[in-house]
Motif scaffolding. Structure first.
Motif, PDB file in Angstrom:
ATOM      1  N   UNK A   1      51.091 -69.549  24.785  1.00 47.46           N
ATOM      2  CA  UNK A   1      52.296 -70.344  24.522  1.00 47.46           C
ATOM      3  C   UNK A   1      52.495 -71.471  25.539  1.00 47.46           C
ATOM      4  N   UNK A   2      51.393 -72.121  25.892  1.00 55.74           N
ATOM      5  CA  UNK A   2      51.481 -73.271  26.776  1.00 55.74           C
ATOM      6  C   UNK A   2      51.539 -72.950  28.254  1.00 55.74           C
ATOM      7  N   UNK A   3      51.471 -71.659  28.617  1.00 54.47           N
ATOM      8  CA  UNK A   3      51.504 -71.301  30.028  1.00 54.47           C
ATOM      9  C   UNK A   3      50.090 -71.076  30.543  1.00 54.47           C
ATOM     10  N   UNK A   4      49.954 -70.943  31.852  1.00 55.19           N
ATOM     11  CA  UNK A   4      48.663 -70.638  32.459  1.00 55.19           C
ATOM     12  C   UNK A   4      48.616 -69.203  32.982  1.00 55.19           C
ATOM     13  N   UNK A   5      49.628 -68.405  32.669  1.00 58.36           N
ATOM     14  CA  UNK A   5      49.690 -67.027  33.161  1.00 58.36           C
ATOM     15  C   UNK A   5      48.832 -66.144  32.261  1.00 58.36           C
ATOM     16  N   UNK A   6      47.562 -65.981  32.647  1.00 58.44           N
ATOM     17  CA  UNK A   6      46.593 -65.360  31.743  1.00 58.44           C
ATOM     18  C   UNK A   6      46.827 -63.870  31.530  1.00 58.44           C
ATOM     19  N   UNK A   7      47.638 -63.225  32.362  1.00 60.34           N
ATOM     20  CA  UNK A   7      47.905 -61.802  32.146  1.00 60.34           C
ATOM     21  C   UNK A   7      48.683 -61.565  30.845  1.00 60.34           C
ATOM     22  N   UNK A   8      49.240 -62.618  30.297  1.00 60.03           N
ATOM     23  CA  UNK A   8      49.868 -62.519  28.976  1.00 60.03           C
ATOM     24  C   UNK A   8      48.847 -62.046  27.940  1.00 60.03           C
ATOM     25  N   UNK A   9      47.588 -62.464  28.097  1.00 59.27           N
ATOM     26  CA  UNK A   9      46.550 -62.085  27.135  1.00 59.27           C
ATOM     27  C   UNK A   9      46.341 -60.578  27.110  1.00 59.27           C
ATOM     28  N   UNK A  10      46.497 -59.956  28.249  1.00 57.40           N
ATOM     29  CA  UNK A  10      46.311 -58.507  28.362  1.00 57.40           C
ATOM     30  C   UNK A  10      47.348 -57.771  27.514  1.00 57.40           C
ATOM     31  N   UNK A  11      48.622 -58.086  27.702  1.00 51.21           N
ATOM     32  CA  UNK A  11      49.668 -57.403  26.941  1.00 51.21           C
ATOM     33  C   UNK A  11      49.646 -57.801  25.473  1.00 51.21           C
ATOM     34  N   UNK A  12      49.363 -59.060  25.198  1.00 51.15           N
ATOM     35  CA  UNK A  12      49.221 -59.485  23.793  1.00 51.15           C
ATOM     36  C   UNK A  12      48.085 -58.727  23.126  1.00 51.15           C
ATOM     37  N   UNK A  13      46.999 -58.536  23.866  1.00 54.42           N
ATOM     38  CA  UNK A  13      45.865 -57.804  23.320  1.00 54.42           C
ATOM     39  C   UNK A  13      46.208 -56.359  23.017  1.00 54.42           C
ATOM     40  N   UNK A  14      46.924 -55.708  23.935  1.00 55.51           N
ATOM     41  CA  UNK A  14      47.356 -54.325  23.704  1.00 55.51           C
ATOM     42  C   UNK A  14      48.222 -54.245  22.456  1.00 55.51           C
ATOM     43  N   UNK A  15      49.161 -55.146  22.325  1.00 61.33           N
ATOM     44  CA  UNK A  15      50.049 -55.158  21.159  1.00 61.33           C
ATOM     45  C   UNK A  15      49.258 -55.395  19.875  1.00 61.33           C
ATOM     46  N   UNK A  16      48.319 -56.317  19.918  1.00 63.79           N
ATOM     47  CA  UNK A  16      47.493 -56.642  18.752  1.00 63.79           C
ATOM     48  C   UNK A  16      46.675 -55.431  18.295  1.00 63.79           C
ATOM     49  N   UNK A  17      46.100 -54.715  19.243  1.00 64.19           N
ATOM     50  CA  UNK A  17      45.300 -53.538  18.891  1.00 64.19           C
ATOM     51  C   UNK A  17      46.182 -52.446  18.298  1.00 64.19           C
ATOM     52  N   UNK A  18      47.357 -52.224  18.871  1.00 64.30           N
ATOM     53  CA  UNK A  18      48.270 -51.211  18.332  1.00 64.30           C
ATOM     54  C   UNK A  18      48.718 -51.560  16.919  1.00 64.30           C
ATOM     55  N   UNK A  19      48.929 -52.835  16.667  1.00 62.61           N
ATOM     56  CA  UNK A  19      49.408 -53.267  15.349  1.00 62.61           C
ATOM     57  C   UNK A  19      48.316 -53.194  14.290  1.00 62.61           C
ATOM     58  N   UNK A  20      47.060 -53.302  14.687  1.00 67.85           N
ATOM     59  CA  UNK A  20      46.003 -53.486  13.700  1.00 67.85           C
ATOM     60  C   UNK A  20      44.859 -52.479  13.723  1.00 67.85           C
ATOM     61  N   UNK A  21      44.607 -51.827  14.861  1.00 69.13           N
ATOM     62  CA  UNK A  21      43.356 -51.082  14.976  1.00 69.13           C
ATOM     63  C   UNK A  21      43.465 -49.638  15.436  1.00 69.13           C
TER      64      UNK A  21
END
Length: 288
Positions: free
Chosen positions: A78-98
């Motif tokens: 979302x336009x930020x450089x805080x890459x740890x967002x990818x970690x939590x987004x990834x966890x959420x994505x896996x829970x929602x889909x896999x």
């Protein structure tokens, strides 16, 4: 490409280990080695790797790479450089889909024993994290988060979370959650973004996760007894040197079939190396 990427929600696996891998080559080597140690210790549980370069993890038994495209990466940041967002987004994505239950593991880890029993400690009010490191009122945390302490943050239409000196700080090298906790991960993301604006320290992600999960259930510390997490600077430098040498000799594919090769990397520095690091200079190696 992932063999399960197109599965619908009803077809989610019951349990999975999860890695989120992106960035420089060394992070791929760390993840590959951690996965090797996990496959050798806990071969009965599938591993899902959300990753920018799927080819690095294809054709490894028990491992399914799932593409994190550049568009997905940018959408999540979302336009930020805080890459740890990818970690939590990834966890959420896996829970929602896999996966119905997952245990996320950081790449800079070495798995030391079978972890299958840990899934029994995960439900809608029970969570896993690597280690409780303390509370925000402690000096080592307070100076980094003093602008957030005492403030309330909106994490949903219904509620606020107040950050206090008693708020816990957990290391998020391990996160164990179920699909019933998707909304909690979203709240952690919202809290993380707001806290991150108030600090120059990089741990807003793990602070937010720990606070939200702690407020909604019980967190079990599982890291030290099961997983070696080498996030400190000098141990990390040592192990990365060993990983660079290891992957000149082996690929993840052939190392998995040569378990003795995986054991070649010692997790602790030899005494002479430890002393050299402590003193800041190279020590001579003497013959015995």
């Amino acid at each position: 490409m992932s063999q399960i990427e197109n599965l619908d929600k009803a077809s989610k696996v019951e349990r999975a280990f999860v890695y989120v891998v992106y960035g420089d080559d060394i992070y791929y080597k760390e993840a590959a080695y951690s996965i090797l140690t996990l496959r050798l210790s806990t071969p009965e549980i599938p591993i899902l790797v959300l990753v920018e370069r799927t080819g690095d993890f294809e054709n490894i038994q028990g491992v399914t790479p799932i593409l994190m495209s550049e568009k997905t990466r940018q959408d999540w940041l979302q336009g930020t450089s805080y890459h740890f967002e990818l970690k939590l987004r990834g966890v959420k994505h896996i829970l929602e889909n896999y996966a119905k239950k997952l245990i996320f593991i950081d790449s800079d880890t070495i798995i030391e024993r079978n972890l299958v029993h840990l899934f029994d400690d995960i439900d809608k009010a029970q969570f896993l994290m690597h280690k409780k490191e303390g509370r925000l009122g402690e000096k080592k945390f307070y100076r980094h988060y003093k602008k957030a302490i005492g403030k309330q943050f909106e994490v949903s239409k219904e509620g606020l979370i107040k950050v206090t000196k008693a708020s816990p700080m957990y290391n998020s090298g391990v996160i164990g959650v179920s699909e019933e906790s998707v909304d909690l991960i979203e709240k952690a993301l919202l809290l993380m973004r707001q806290i991150n604006r108030l600090t120059h320290w990089h741990t807003a992600e793990q602070l937010a996760v720990g606070i939200v999960l702690d407020l909604n259930g019980t967190i079990k510390n599982v890291g030290n007894a099961n997983i070696y997490h080498y996030w400190h600077k000098k141990p990390k430098k040592y192990i990365r040197e060993k990983l660079n040498a290891f992957f000149l000799e082996y690929t993840p594919h052939n190392a998995l079939h040569l378990p003795e090769s995986v054991k070649k990397i010692r997790k602790h520095r030899p005494f002479v190396r430890w002393l050299s690091d402590k003193l800041g200079r190279t020590m001579p190696v003497t013959e015995s």
